[in-house]
Design an enzyme around this catalytic site. Structure first.
Site, PDB file in Angstrom:
ATOM      1  CB  ALA A 103      -6.839 -14.799  -0.438  1.00  0.00           C
ATOM      2  CB  SER A 133     -10.826  -8.154  -4.850  1.00  0.00           C
ATOM      3  OG  SER A 133      -9.944  -8.058  -5.904  1.00  0.00           O
ATOM      4  N   GLY A 158      -3.239  -2.053 -10.099  1.00  0.00           N
ATOM      5  CA  GLY A 158      -4.449  -2.572  -9.458  1.00  0.00           C
ATOM      6  C   GLY A 158      -5.769  -2.217 -10.113  1.00  0.00           C
ATOM      7  CB  ILE A 190      -2.609  -5.865  -6.320  1.00  0.00           C
ATOM      8  CG1 ILE A 190      -1.260  -6.002  -5.621  1.00  0.00           C
ATOM      9  CG2 ILE A 190      -2.483  -4.916  -7.491  1.00  0.00           C
ATOM     10  CD1 ILE A 190      -0.152  -6.507  -6.541  1.00  0.00           C
ATOM     11  NE  ARG A 247     -22.729  -4.505  -3.550  1.00  0.00           N
ATOM     12  CZ  ARG A 247     -23.003  -5.467  -2.665  1.00  0.00           C
ATOM     13  NH1 ARG A 247     -22.662  -6.698  -2.901  1.00  0.00           N
ATOM     14  NH2 ARG A 247     -23.621  -5.168  -1.538  1.00  0.00           N
ATOM     15  CB  THR A 248     -14.084  -4.185  -6.072  1.00  0.00           C
ATOM     16  OG1 THR A 248     -13.561  -4.933  -4.959  1.00  0.00           O
ATOM     17  CG2 THR A 248     -14.070  -2.710  -5.738  1.00  0.00           C
ATOM     18  CE1 TYR A 271     -10.843  -8.714   3.283  1.00  0.00           C
ATOM     19  CE2 TYR A 271      -9.280  -8.438   5.074  1.00  0.00           C
ATOM     20  CZ  TYR A 271      -9.716  -8.125   3.801  1.00  0.00           C
ATOM     21  OH  TYR A 271      -9.010  -7.205   3.055  1.00  0.00           O
ATOM     22  CE  LYS A 293      -6.114  -5.917   1.948  1.00  0.00           C
ATOM     23  NZ  LYS A 293      -5.404  -5.393   0.756  1.00  0.00           N
ATOM     24  CB  SER A 298     -10.364  -1.242  -9.616  1.00  0.00           C
ATOM     25  OG  SER A 298     -10.520  -2.426 -10.339  1.00  0.00           O
ATOM     26  CG  ASP A 353       1.548 -12.795 -11.729  1.00  0.00           C
ATOM     27  OD1 ASP A 353       1.625 -12.375 -10.556  1.00  0.00           O
ATOM     28  OD2 ASP A 353       1.226 -13.958 -11.999  1.00  0.00           O
TER      29      ASP A 353
END
Ligand SMILES: NC(=O)c1ccc[n+]([C@@H]2O[C@H](COP(=O)([O-])OP(=O)(O)OC[C@H]3O[C@@H](n4cnc5c(N)ncnc54)[C@H](O)[C@@H]3O)[C@@H](O)[C@H]2O)c1
Length: 259
Positions: A98, A199, A13, A95, A196-197, A159, A166, A19, A67
């Site tokens: 969406a 994703s 990840g 990881i 803040r990443t 979300y 999740k 990250s 992957d």
């Protein structure tokens, strides 16, 4: 003496130096762990993740393409782990994916079937898929973690399908804990606050979520990457040998309040 001295694990990840997995690796390395890494397939991703691993002081890091939606690639990574290092003590699943076109407020209702199933596959099923391959390499016991978010329990703006994924991830954690407990393998999740990443930026309401946490969380601020990294050390080390099937909130207390 580090809390992770003598322990080896696989971290999935890291995309870059922001990250959550990067901060988890930083804390684990500081405590003496040996860390193996993966990157999304492709030269650009490999370069970016290698640079991040090297900046953590991991010279010539063990790094393989993965992957996680591919069973063949999962098999190849765990076969390589087995032949290169043998046993594992921990794995980190950090990881999620969406389609960001569907992470906008008001769109959940119309989420297409393939967007829904892909989010649940990559963000939840892959934890079980990794656990199934890692468990045979943990003959002395071990610890596994995944990273969740409060949107698993409450609807968070934008979300959407990620919240559903999740919820599945947290439930997956409990069923893995139940299956693997007799083998002394523990499975837990960290529910991290908004951070803040790459994703996170794909979530439509992310800025609003961060603002509300900073204003209302008991600690009146958002979480730092290091705080999630250090909580991961707790769950992956022998400090938490009696803890499994749990979700540990590292969110400055936001999930503990009503308003
Ligand atoms: N940033 C936040 O606000 C926040 C809050 C709570 C939980 N989380 C969770 O933390 C975890 C890490 O996310 P992050 O915020 O560090 O963002 P990030 O973008 O840095 O990391 C996401 C990672 O998922 C990987 N990934 C996506 N699809 C993959 C696939 N098919 N196979 C293998 N890897 C794949 C990406 O390569 C990337 O390394 C995710 O589970 C995320 O949902 C993030």
């Amino acid at each position: 003496m580090g809390l992770m001295d003598g322990k080896k694990g696989l971290i999935v990840g890291i995309a870059n130096e922001r990250s959550y997995a990067y901060f988890i690796a930083e804390s684990l390395l500081r405590e003496g762990a040996q860390c193996l890494f993966t990157h999304l397939p492709g030269e650009k991703m490999e370069r970016r993740v290698r640079k991040a691993c090297e900046s953590l002081g991991a010279e010539d890091p063990w790094l393989r393409p993965l992957d996680a939606s591919s069973d063949e690639q999962l098999d190849a990574v765990f076969d390589a782990v087995k032949s290169d290092v043998g046993e594992l003590d921990f794995i980190v699943h950090s990881i999620a994916f969406a389609d960001k076109d569907w992470l906008k407020e008001g769109l959940f209702l119309s989420t297409p079937r393939e967007v829904f199933t892909q989010a649940c596959d990559i963000s939840a099923y892959t934890f079980a898929a990794m656990a199934d391959r890692a468990a045979p390499l943990m003959s002395e016991g071990g610890s596994m973690i995944a990273i969740s978010y409060y949107g698993a329990e409450k609807a968070a703006p934008g979300y959407n399908v990620m919240g559903v994924a999740k919820s599945a991830l947290e439930s997956t954690t409990r069923y893995l804990a139940s299956d693997l407990g007799p083998k002394n393998i523990r499975c837990n999740a960290i529910s991290g606050g908004p951070f803040r990443t790459m994703s996170a930026m794909a979530v439509g309401g992310f800025g609003q979520i961060m603002d509300v946490v900073a204003e209302r969380a008991p600690m009146r601020r958002n979480v730092e990457g290091r705080e999630v990294g250090d909580a991961a050390v707790f769950l992956l080390s022998d400090l938490s040998t009696g803890v499994t099937g749990q979700v540990l909130y590292v969110d400055c207390g936001f999930s503990s309040i009503v308003m």
